[in-house]
Design an enzyme around this catalytic site. Sequence first.
Site, short mmCIF file in Angstrom:
data_model
loop_
_atom_site.label_atom_id
_atom_site.label_comp_id
_atom_site.label_asym_id
_atom_site.label_seq_id
_atom_site.Cartn_x
_atom_site.Cartn_y
_atom_site.Cartn_z
N ASN A 1 -68.42 -59.06 -72.39
CA ASN A 1 -67.94 -59.50 -73.70
C ASN A 1 -68.49 -58.59 -74.76
O ASN A 1 -69.57 -58.03 -74.58
CB ASN A 1 -68.44 -60.92 -73.99
CG ASN A 1 -67.62 -61.98 -73.30
OD1 ASN A 1 -66.47 -61.76 -72.95
ND2 ASN A 1 -68.22 -63.13 -73.10
N PHE B 1 -72.89 -71.64 -80.43
CA PHE B 1 -72.20 -70.67 -81.28
C PHE B 1 -70.75 -70.59 -80.85
O PHE B 1 -70.44 -70.76 -79.67
CB PHE B 1 -72.85 -69.28 -81.15
CG PHE B 1 -73.84 -69.01 -82.23
CD1 PHE B 1 -75.07 -69.63 -82.22
CD2 PHE B 1 -73.53 -68.15 -83.28
CE1 PHE B 1 -75.99 -69.40 -83.22
CE2 PHE B 1 -74.44 -67.91 -84.29
CZ PHE B 1 -75.67 -68.53 -84.26
N1 CTP Z 1 -71.70 -70.72 -73.49
C1 CTP Z 1 -72.57 -70.89 -72.42
N2 CTP Z 1 -72.16 -70.65 -71.17
C2 CTP Z 1 -70.90 -70.24 -70.90
C3 CTP Z 1 -70.00 -70.07 -71.98
C4 CTP Z 1 -70.43 -70.31 -73.25
O1 CTP Z 1 -73.74 -71.25 -72.65
N3 CTP Z 1 -70.53 -70.02 -69.68
C5 CTP Z 1 -72.15 -71.04 -74.86
C6 CTP Z 1 -72.16 -69.85 -75.78
O2 CTP Z 1 -73.42 -69.22 -75.78
C7 CTP Z 1 -71.84 -70.49 -77.11
C8 CTP Z 1 -70.96 -71.65 -76.77
O3 CTP Z 1 -71.22 -71.92 -75.39
O4 CTP Z 1 -73.00 -71.05 -77.71
C9 CTP Z 1 -69.48 -71.43 -77.00
O5 CTP Z 1 -68.99 -70.50 -76.14
P1 CTP Z 1 -67.46 -70.09 -76.05
O6 CTP Z 1 -67.32 -69.13 -74.94
O7 CTP Z 1 -66.97 -69.68 -77.37
O8 CTP Z 1 -66.80 -71.45 -75.71
P2 CTP Z 1 -65.98 -71.83 -74.51
O9 CTP Z 1 -66.42 -73.21 -74.22
O10 CTP Z 1 -66.12 -70.84 -73.43
O11 CTP Z 1 -64.51 -71.84 -75.11
P3 CTP Z 1 -63.38 -70.69 -75.27
O12 CTP Z 1 -63.77 -69.51 -74.40
O13 CTP Z 1 -62.16 -71.34 -74.86
O14 CTP Z 1 -63.39 -70.33 -76.72
#
Ligand code: CTP
Length: 401
Positions: free
Chosen positions: A214, A327
């Site tokens: 990412n 976040f």
């Molecule tokens: N996060 C996490 N573990 C993951 C994915 C995300 O701990 N496998 C945490 C990120 O660090 C962040 C939050 O979850 O604090 C939001 O992550 P995001 O990827 O934006 O949310 P998702 O639930 O994955 O939703 P989407 O990808 O559909 O936006």
Amino acid sequence: MHSIMEQIQTKRILLGLTGGIAAYKGAELTRLLVNQGIQIQVVMTEAACHFITPTTMQALSGKPVFTSQWGEHTADHMAHISLSRATDAIIIAPATADFIAKLAHGLADDLLSTLCLARNCPLLVAPAMNRQMWESPATQRNIRQLVADGVTILGPVNGTQACGEEGMGRMQEPTELAHTVLTFLKPKSLSGVKFLLTAGPTYEAIDPVRGITNRSSGKMGYAIAQAALELGAEVTLISGPTALSSPHGAALVNVTSAAEMFEAVQKHVADADIFIAVAAVADYHVAQPREQKIKKSSGGLTLELLPNPDILGYVSGLPKPPFCVGFAAESHNLHEYAATKRKIKKIPLLAANLVQQAIGANDNELILFDDAGEHVLPRADKLTVARALLQHIVNLYRQGE
Ligand code: CTP
């Protein structure tokens, strides 16, 4: 809570003098701090001794002054270690352009620069120099490097200079420096509070040379770690691959993949009071990463991807979770998605920003979502935003204590 003994111990400052005319102000700074009951250990560079004598500094601080790595004060020539361990902060006042350059590059060719490199405590630097020297690209580059390394820069200020010129480069006045040092030494509002943070991206290998990741520089997570450290918190920073150096005092755990990040979080979460998930975790990993490099062929390539564990979801779902902050980086519909994400993740606070404005940038704007609604943290450099976010977190955390 800190014991009284620990509070007394927090009042030890190592004052480094380097060779500039403002060295005489170091004498006044010493007097002001000693009057406040602070123990001052003075270390001078050879150049500083041309501007003010060690005898003066010894009389004011009441302690022998160190001027050389090879001095008579320590039998084992380990003054750089013993001095930097026996203090709670180092302040260099005045700091010349030359000394700043040495700090920025990690040079260690005299006692003061060596102990700065060997330190495990905060470093405050009060530059003092001619305005042209201050404005030169080299000095500005070095200052930026020091800020990135977690060094606190105090001043300089505008005014008349010893050389007769007018401009930026005067050292802050001793009264102002003393005030900053005293504030710095006050018992910290987050003493004893344990933070666990994830930061940066994760990297999911496809083969030995390729992977899925990412876009994330890690700057926001590292800035939050630094802001928490400034308030006296204990910080464990679990970081994916970044080009950043760890903020001083943080326990850094380097990881690569989401699985490694998850494992590290599981290992450290039991101790945490506050968990902040800033990492841009890859949502998927490759089902079977190849041990050997995939050779291209004329046809397409299909990779099977499997979902990664939701680290934040796991932590917030623990029977006794720490205070959890998430976040969200969104490209559109920020308000709607962020508010929904906070509910899904079952967390008290979520900080959202627009990816277009945040990734890799040095500044950021955040919108916070909590039970009370939305709060905007206006655009500023990431450390300023991190400090404001931390204040918000601490207020909510204290309410729930
Ligand atoms: N996060 C996490 N573990 C993951 C994915 C995300 O701990 N496998 C945490 C990120 O660090 C962040 C939050 O979850 O604090 C939001 O992550 P995001 O990827 O934006 O949310 P998702 O639930 O994955 O939703 P989407 O990808 O559909 O936006």
